[in-house]
Design a protein around this motif. Structure first.
Motif, PDB file in Angstrom:
ATOM      1  N   GLY A   4       0.807  -1.206   0.000  1.00  0.00           N
ATOM      2  CA  GLY A   4       0.000   0.000   0.000  1.00  0.00           C
ATOM      3  C   GLY A   4       0.842   1.258   0.000  1.00  0.00           C
ATOM      4  O   GLY A   4       0.540   2.226  -0.709  1.00  0.00           O
ATOM      5  N   GLU A   5       1.904   1.269   0.785  1.00  0.00           N
ATOM      6  CA  GLU A   5       2.816   2.414   0.807  1.00  0.00           C
ATOM      7  C   GLU A   5       3.466   2.618  -0.550  1.00  0.00           C
ATOM      8  O   GLU A   5       3.671   3.756  -1.001  1.00  0.00           O
ATOM      9  N   LEU A   6       3.790   1.525  -1.229  1.00  0.00           N
ATOM     10  CA  LEU A   6       4.467   1.611  -2.518  1.00  0.00           C
ATOM     11  C   LEU A   6       3.561   2.205  -3.593  1.00  0.00           C
ATOM     12  O   LEU A   6       3.992   3.045  -4.388  1.00  0.00           O
ATOM     13  N   THR A  11      -3.411 -12.585 -11.004  1.00  0.00           N
ATOM     14  CA  THR A  11      -2.268 -11.820 -10.521  1.00  0.00           C
ATOM     15  C   THR A  11      -1.995 -10.625 -11.422  1.00  0.00           C
ATOM     16  O   THR A  11      -1.884 -10.763 -12.644  1.00  0.00           O
ATOM     17  N   CYS A  12      -1.880  -9.453 -10.806  1.00  0.00           N
ATOM     18  CA  CYS A  12      -1.441  -8.265 -11.546  1.00  0.00           C
ATOM     19  C   CYS A  12      -0.162  -7.745 -10.922  1.00  0.00           C
ATOM     20  O   CYS A  12       0.244  -8.167  -9.840  1.00  0.00           O
ATOM     21  N   THR A  13       0.501  -6.823 -11.597  1.00  0.00           N
ATOM     22  CA  THR A  13       1.844  -6.407 -11.180  1.00  0.00           C
ATOM     23  C   THR A  13       1.861  -5.526  -9.944  1.00  0.00           C
ATOM     24  O   THR A  13       2.918  -5.317  -9.364  1.00  0.00           O
ATOM     25  N   ARG A  14       0.707  -5.022  -9.516  1.00  0.00           N
ATOM     26  CA  ARG A  14       0.714  -4.224  -8.283  1.00  0.00           C
ATOM     27  C   ARG A  14       0.049  -4.955  -7.115  1.00  0.00           C
ATOM     28  O   ARG A  14      -0.136  -4.364  -6.038  1.00  0.00           O
ATOM     29  N   PHE A  15      -0.359  -6.218  -7.320  1.00  0.00           N
ATOM     30  CA  PHE A  15      -0.863  -7.091  -6.260  1.00  0.00           C
ATOM     31  C   PHE A  15      -2.242  -6.694  -5.723  1.00  0.00           C
ATOM     32  O   PHE A  15      -2.712  -7.312  -4.774  1.00  0.00           O
ATOM     33  N   ALA A  16      -2.880  -5.693  -6.255  1.00  0.00           N
ATOM     34  CA  ALA A  16      -4.150  -5.211  -5.722  1.00  0.00           C
ATOM     35  C   ALA A  16      -5.118  -4.990  -6.880  1.00  0.00           C
ATOM     36  O   ALA A  16      -4.685  -4.750  -8.014  1.00  0.00           O
ATOM     37  N   PRO A  17      -6.419  -5.035  -6.627  1.00  0.00           N
ATOM     38  CA  PRO A  17      -7.383  -4.956  -7.731  1.00  0.00           C
ATOM     39  C   PRO A  17      -7.304  -3.646  -8.503  1.00  0.00           C
ATOM     40  O   PRO A  17      -6.982  -2.594  -7.954  1.00  0.00           O
ATOM     41  N   GLY A  70       7.914  -0.611  -9.274  1.00  0.00           N
ATOM     42  CA  GLY A  70       6.620  -0.905  -8.665  1.00  0.00           C
ATOM     43  C   GLY A  70       5.968  -2.146  -9.225  1.00  0.00           C
ATOM     44  O   GLY A  70       4.747  -2.252  -9.263  1.00  0.00           O
ATOM     45  N   VAL A  71       6.785  -3.118  -9.660  1.00  0.00           N
ATOM     46  CA  VAL A  71       6.273  -4.346 -10.259  1.00  0.00           C
ATOM     47  C   VAL A  71       6.612  -5.512  -9.322  1.00  0.00           C
ATOM     48  O   VAL A  71       7.705  -5.579  -8.782  1.00  0.00           O
ATOM     49  N   GLY A  72       5.658  -6.437  -9.146  1.00  0.00           N
ATOM     50  CA  GLY A  72       5.919  -7.574  -8.281  1.00  0.00           C
ATOM     51  C   GLY A  72       5.310  -8.845  -8.820  1.00  0.00           C
ATOM     52  O   GLY A  72       4.565  -8.838  -9.805  1.00  0.00           O
ATOM     53  N   PHE A  73       5.647  -9.938  -8.169  1.00  0.00           N
ATOM     54  CA  PHE A  73       5.101 -11.246  -8.527  1.00  0.00           C
ATOM     55  C   PHE A  73       4.933 -12.040  -7.243  1.00  0.00           C
ATOM     56  O   PHE A  73       5.849 -12.125  -6.421  1.00  0.00           O
ATOM     57  N   PRO A 111      -2.368  -0.954 -13.069  1.00  0.00           N
ATOM     58  CA  PRO A 111      -1.022  -1.502 -12.883  1.00  0.00           C
ATOM     59  C   PRO A 111      -0.266  -1.510 -14.204  1.00  0.00           C
ATOM     60  O   PRO A 111      -0.850  -1.307 -15.272  1.00  0.00           O
ATOM     61  N   ILE A 112       1.023  -1.758 -14.132  1.00  0.00           N
ATOM     62  CA  ILE A 112       1.814  -1.953 -15.345  1.00  0.00           C
ATOM     63  C   ILE A 112       1.385  -3.273 -15.979  1.00  0.00           C
ATOM     64  O   ILE A 112       1.303  -4.298 -15.295  1.00  0.00           O
TER      65      ILE A 112
END
Length: 476
Positions: A111-113, A372-378, A471-474, A430-431
């Motif tokens: 969330g902070e990110l 799954t999306c790159t920012r982990f949130a809907p 700001g990309v994650g998996f 998200p990206i």
């Protein structure tokens, strides 16, 4: 208590556990424990012929049913139709771990990110949403085995202790190794924290079945075995085609999550990642006493490749996570739900965590696709002049946040500006994931990098640092 904390965590060799682990899963049936219940509802008839609606909802999981339910509560005269391609809850909504969390952002750090400026608002909305779920279950008399136990975050490696909260309070309690092991006894535990109020445990299938029951009682039409094949606009209305019928509607809400969206513009933001779960037989009183767990909290360790686990109502242990498997092309496929190597690995890691339970048997094993999306949130969007709204990308935390996302869809379709529609989280995307053949090698390289980081004291390599900066994650 048995043994002493070693800090070796899940990177310790499991060679000595190969045979006991194999024996523990040899009789486990390949189907979700939650839906393996004769008390499940009968299917609604498939859609046949031409129908009209004020609101058409595509997807009969949590997102779709919460959308239908809340729309009818706001306007009881609304004609609402839900289309489900299989049966209600046959996807992620009937096979998840049952962690119903207040977080809308996949945790504080994420969330902070991504949403730092509005994080206090999202915190408030998330807690209101969790309260709203509890209130809905009470009002409709739905038994989803809802237990507001909170959640324990567990450190199993020394470097993970730095990631725990530095202060304690009424909402979050920091636990040292002894305190952690007095809550749940594992030789791997070095410390932890208990978030007391922001997580409930639920029976996933009973929750989705209860939402179906509530929708039907309010007059929602639900058509199962009715996959939506095409979406088109005809003048001021939208038409969705199924194999044996169609629905013409003023507004359409799409909640298909990991399944391909009817709108091409939404597809690049989501990949289907497979997560895997084991469920033990019920623990005896002696077995339960050997590990404690009197608080019945949900548990997650702090590794990049993490485990999540919890107790069922009849004191089985659900044990899942670690492997997050992406298959080339990212399509949902029932064949991906069985992965023997992962089930073996999970059983070995379970016995490392609770060696006092060696000899226990797993009765069920299963897998399922996570959107799954790159920012982990809907994320959210609209199309066709605001007549269609969509959401996806929950990345494993949709049990709770799907209700909130459903309300966002309703507000977006209203065409009015509301607190929800003005959120940066709702207005941004998200990206997107790159197209194949790039996604598969990128995901595989990321998974290996995360595994190495867990084995190297949390040190992240150049790839992971670059992804953090972008700001990309998996994750699963």
């Amino acid at each position: 208590m048995s043994g002493g904390a070693s800090g070796a965590g899940y990177n310790r060799s499991t060679a000595h556990l190969t045979r006991p682990a194999a024996q523990s899963i040899q009789d486990a049936v390949l189907r979700p424990f939650w839906t393996d219940d004769a008390a499940g509802p009968t299917s609604e008839p498939a859609l046949r012929g031409a129908h009209r609606a004020d609101l058409l909802v595509v997807g009969g999981g949590y997102t779709g049913l919460w959308t239908a339910l809340q729309a009818k509560e706001l306007d009881p005269g609304l004609r609402v139709v839900v289309l489900e391609g299989n049966t209600v809850g046959s996807g992620a909504s009937g096979r998840n771990g049952g962690f119903c969390e207040a977080s809308l952002t996949h945790g504080e750090a994420n969330g902070e990110l991504h949403f730092a400026a509005e994080l206090p608002t999202l915190h408030r909305l998330g807690m209101e949403n969790l309260d709203g779920i509890a209130d809905t279950l009470r009002r409709y008399g739905l038994d989803a085995e809802f237990e507001r136990t909170g959640q324990l975050a567990v450190a199993t490696e020394p470097h993970q202790l730095e990631w725990l909260a530095t202060e304690s309070g009424p909402a979050v309690t920091r636990l040292d190794a002894a305190e952690m092991r007095s809550s749940i006894d594992s030789p791997l535990y070095l410390g932890g924290e208990w978030s007391r109020h922001d997580t409930a445990m639920v029976h996933p299938a009973k929750l989705v079945w209860g939402l179906k029951q509530a929708c039907l009682e309010l007059g929602v039409t639900i058509a199962e075995h009715s996959p939506a094949r095409a979406l088109r606009r005809e003048g001021e209305r939208m038409v969705v085609q199924t194999p044996h019928g169609s629905v013409e509607a003023a507004r359409v809400a799409l909640g298909t999550n990991a399944f391909p969206a009817l709108l091409a513009r939404a597809r690049p933001y989501v990949i289907a990642v497979y997560d895997y779960v084991l469920m033990t037989e019920p623990l005896s009183d002696a077995q339960l006493a050997s590990i404690g767990w009197s608080g019945r909290q949900g548990v997650g360790d702090l590794a990049n490749q993490f485990h999540y686990y919890r107790l069922s109502a009849d004191n089985r242990i659900l044990w899942g996570g670690y492997d997050a498997i992406y298959h080339y092309g990212g399509r949902v496929n029932r064949a991906h739900e069985d992965r023997p190597a992962t089930f073996q690995k999970l059983a070995e890691q379970f016995l490392l965590t609770f060696p006092q339970l060696e000899g226990i048997r797993f009765t069920h094993r299963w897998g399922g696709a996570i959107d799954t999306c790159t920012r982990f949130a809907p994320f959210f969007g609209t199309a066709h002049g605001g007549r269609v709204a969509y959401t996806a990308g929950f990345t494993g935390l949709g049990v709770g946040s799907s209700r909130w996302a459903a309300r966002v869809l309703i507000d977006l379709l209203s065409g009015e500006q509301t607190e929800l529609t003005e959120l940066g989280m709702v207005r941004s995307k998200p990206i997107p994931w790159p197209a194949e053949p790039l996604t598969y090698p990128l995901v595989e390289l990321t998974r290996r990098s995360l595994n190495r980081a867990d084995a190297r004291g949390g040190r992240r390599n150049l790839l992971l640092r670059a992804m953090d900066a972008a700001g990309v994650g998996f994750a699963s």
